[in-house]
Write an enzyme that holds these catalytic residues in place. Structure first.
Site, PDB file in Angstrom:
ATOM      1  N   GLY A 252      -3.265   4.890   5.780  1.00 37.92           N
ATOM      2  CA  GLY A 252      -3.560   4.713   4.355  1.00 37.92           C
ATOM      3  C   GLY A 252      -2.348   5.075   3.520  1.00 37.92           C
TER       4      GLY A 252
ATOM      5  N   GLY B  27       0.555   8.918  10.193  1.00 40.99           N
ATOM      6  CA  GLY B  27       0.424   9.024   8.734  1.00 40.99           C
ATOM      7  C   GLY B  27       0.931  10.342   8.197  1.00 40.99           C
TER       8      GLY B  27
ATOM      9  N   LYS C  35       3.907   3.314  18.360  1.00 36.70           N
ATOM     10  CA  LYS C  35       3.905   4.751  18.053  1.00 36.70           C
ATOM     11  C   LYS C  35       4.198   5.584  19.297  1.00 36.70           C
ATOM     12  CE  LYS C  35       0.780   4.302  14.107  1.00 36.70           C
ATOM     13  NZ  LYS C  35      -0.614   4.184  13.693  1.00 36.70           N
TER      14      LYS C  35
ATOM     15  N   THR D 130       0.826  -1.217   0.000  1.00 38.11           N
ATOM     16  CA  THR D 130       0.000   0.000   0.000  1.00 38.11           C
ATOM     17  C   THR D 130       0.859   1.264   0.000  1.00 38.11           C
ATOM     18  OG1 THR D 130      -1.628  -1.232   1.279  1.00 38.11           O
ATOM     19  CG2 THR D 130      -1.850   1.152   1.292  1.00 38.11           C
ATOM     20  N   VAL D 131       1.806   1.346   0.909  1.00 34.66           N
ATOM     21  CA  VAL D 131       2.593   2.586   1.056  1.00 34.66           C
ATOM     22  C   VAL D 131       3.540   2.759  -0.136  1.00 34.66           C
ATOM     23  CG1 VAL D 131       4.209   3.851   2.532  1.00 34.66           C
ATOM     24  CG2 VAL D 131       2.411   2.451   3.584  1.00 34.66           C
TER      25      VAL D 131
ATOM     26  N   ALA E 243      15.447   3.391  -8.457  1.00 31.40           N
ATOM     27  CA  ALA E 243      16.374   2.545  -9.212  1.00 31.40           C
ATOM     28  C   ALA E 243      16.071   1.072  -9.017  1.00 31.40           C
ATOM     29  CB  ALA E 243      17.804   2.847  -8.771  1.00 31.40           C
TER      30      ALA E 243
END
Ligand SMILES: NC(=O)C1=CN([C@@H]2O[C@H](COP(=O)(O)OP(=O)(O)OC[C@H]3O[C@@H](n4cnc5c(N)ncnc54)[C@H](OP(=O)(O)O)[C@@H]3O)[C@@H](O)[C@H]2O)C=CC1
Ligand SMILES: N[C@@H](CC=O)C(=O)O
Length: 411
Positions: free
Chosen positions: A309, A141, A212, A32-33, A52
């Site tokens: 997300g 995020g 976190k 996703t990221v 690359a």
């Protein structure tokens, strides 16, 4: 023309192409990221960053020429300046990132599992090999949370940080209330939207928040928190009847993390909290995150934004990359061990459980009712550690028990 800029013993290769500086990266992971990062790199007006290589693993097929299974070749490629690590889990990522720094490559990561587990080792490696280590995407995020903590503490010591830092569980809580979703339906939707961890129990049980908080603690207070120093409670056991009970009392549940300097030491906690409807954190919807910080001179500052997300997380990764490209220095960070203490204040809790277990709280009940086979009780104010011990005992009997601290007034 290739120019070698001074990163002491290792070089970062910058290329001047059509007047623009060019940074070469290798992405680790193609989820996703990483895909959102690729989209944002393509949309960026100056094509200053080139991918690359993309490290994938079998059986994923190589669908473009940059894809490779060969990490050693990435490490050996002197033209690759930065490793952008976007895979789940601590161990494989730590191997990749530590090898990258030893090979003189800077590291940008969104992997909070790795950073929280190897925080001081990663900082030490970056210092030793004179490379950059950036991890802003690990918390909240797209909100510039860690970079704000790091910047603010230089002018004014932080007193506390708290807020909503998990998009998946905030989405679940919001949509259990608004759309009457079940917990399982909420998780499934958050997974579809790309908010959840590869293993969504990390979101649901609060482990993602623990990671976190450990990273935020380092940036805000310069302390190294260990996972066994503080308790974490997630949303396990929450059901539709609980949500109905909160609404009947004009309360909304949010999963809140907090770290503050108390009079007798630093306190840390992660747990569901029942907020009055008009509390600022009760207004946080969907996958949004909200970080509240306090300093002596600034007072309170709240940052609200997309907390999970692909696009917001990749935005944070791209910001880190552009800072490396522009040679922005990283503020030095060293982490000290610290002791944590319990909140000494009396607190009230809501507890949803089965009838047999409710008896454990007999002396502390202010109000009790039954709904759909669930016993719901609201306690009187009670010493925090006494209630926590009783809840732990009750949860051992009823794994579906759900407990939330009650906040009486909007702050
Ligand atoms: N999604 C989000 O909202 C946020 C995510 N993060 C963090 O970013 C990281 C990536 O998240 P996300 O993109 O959502 O995760 P995904 O599960 O979508 O993608 C992970 C990717 O990593 C690959 N991968 C896993 N292990 C390895 C390995 N050992 N070697 C090479 N590739 C590997 C997977 O490959 P395969 O398909 O073969 O399994 C997949 O391509 C995680 O650390 C997550 O915690 C941080 C903030 C927000
Ligand atoms: N699973 C995480 C992703 C971002 O950190 C969340 O839901 O917040």
């Amino acid at each position: 023309m290739i120019q070698c800029l001074s990163m002491k013993n290792k070089c970062i290769y910058f290329k001047y192409i059509q007047g623009g500086i060019h940074l070469k990266i290798a992405m680790l992971g193609w989820g996703t990221v990483a895909r959102s990062l690729m989209d944002q790199l393509k949309q960026h007006p100056d094509a200053v960053i080139q991918t690359a290589a993309i490290l994938i693993r079998k059986p994923h097929p190589r669908t473009c020429p940059e894809m490779t299974y060969d990490y050693a070749a990435i490490l050996d490629n002197p033209e690759i300046d930065v490793i952008v690590e976007m895979i789940p889990g601590a161990e494989a990522a730590w191997n990749y990132c530590s090898q990258a720094m030893q090979a003189g490559k800077s590291v940008v990561t969104s992997n909070k599992a790795m950073v929280s587990a190897y925080f001081s080792q990663l900082l030490a490696l970056a210092e030793k090999y004179k490379v950059q280590f950036r991890y802003d995407a690990c918390v909240a995020g797209g909100i510039p949370w860690l970079r704000t903590l790091t910047a603010l503490k230089q002018t004014d010591p932080l007193l506390s940080i708290e807020g909503i830092f998990n998009g998946t569980t905030n989405y679940i809580l919001d949509h259990m209330e608004r759309d009457r979703l079940s917990l399982a339906e909420g998780i499934a939707q958050a997974q579809q939207l790309g908010y959840a961890e590869a293993d969504p129990s990390a979101d649901l049980e609060g482990e993602d928040l623990a990671r976190k908080l450990m990273i935020s603690a380092g940036c805000a207070f310069g302390v190294l928190l260990h996972r066994d120093q503080f308790a974490v409670q997630g949303l396990q056991g929450l059901c539709a009847q609980d949500i109905e009970a909160f609404l009947a009392k004009d309360k909304r549940c949010r999963l809140i993390s907090a770290l503050k300097q108390g009079s007798s030491g630093m306190q840390a906690g992660i747990e569901p909290v029942l907020l009055p409807f008009n509390a600022p954190l009760a207004q946080i919807r969907d996958n949004l995150n909200a970080g509240v910080l306090r300093t002596a001179n600034l007072g309170e500052l709240t940052l609200i934004g997309q907390g999970a997300g692909g696009p917001p997380t990749a935005h944070a990764v791209l910001t880190d990359l552009l800072e490396i490209l522009n040679d922005h220095p990283v503020s030095p960070l060293t982490l000290q061990e610290t002791n944590l203490c319990e909140n000494p204040e009396a607190v009230r809790y809501y507890i949803g459980t089965q009838a047999e277990t409710a008896g454990l709280f007999a002396e502390l009940i202010q109000e009790i009712r039954r709904s759909g086979g669930r016993t719901q009780l609201w306690t009187v104010p009670t010493a925090n550690n006494r209630l926590k011990a009783l809840i732990a005992q009750a949860r051992a009997q009823d794994p579906q028990l759900f407990a939330a601290r009650i906040e009486e007034e909007a702050r």
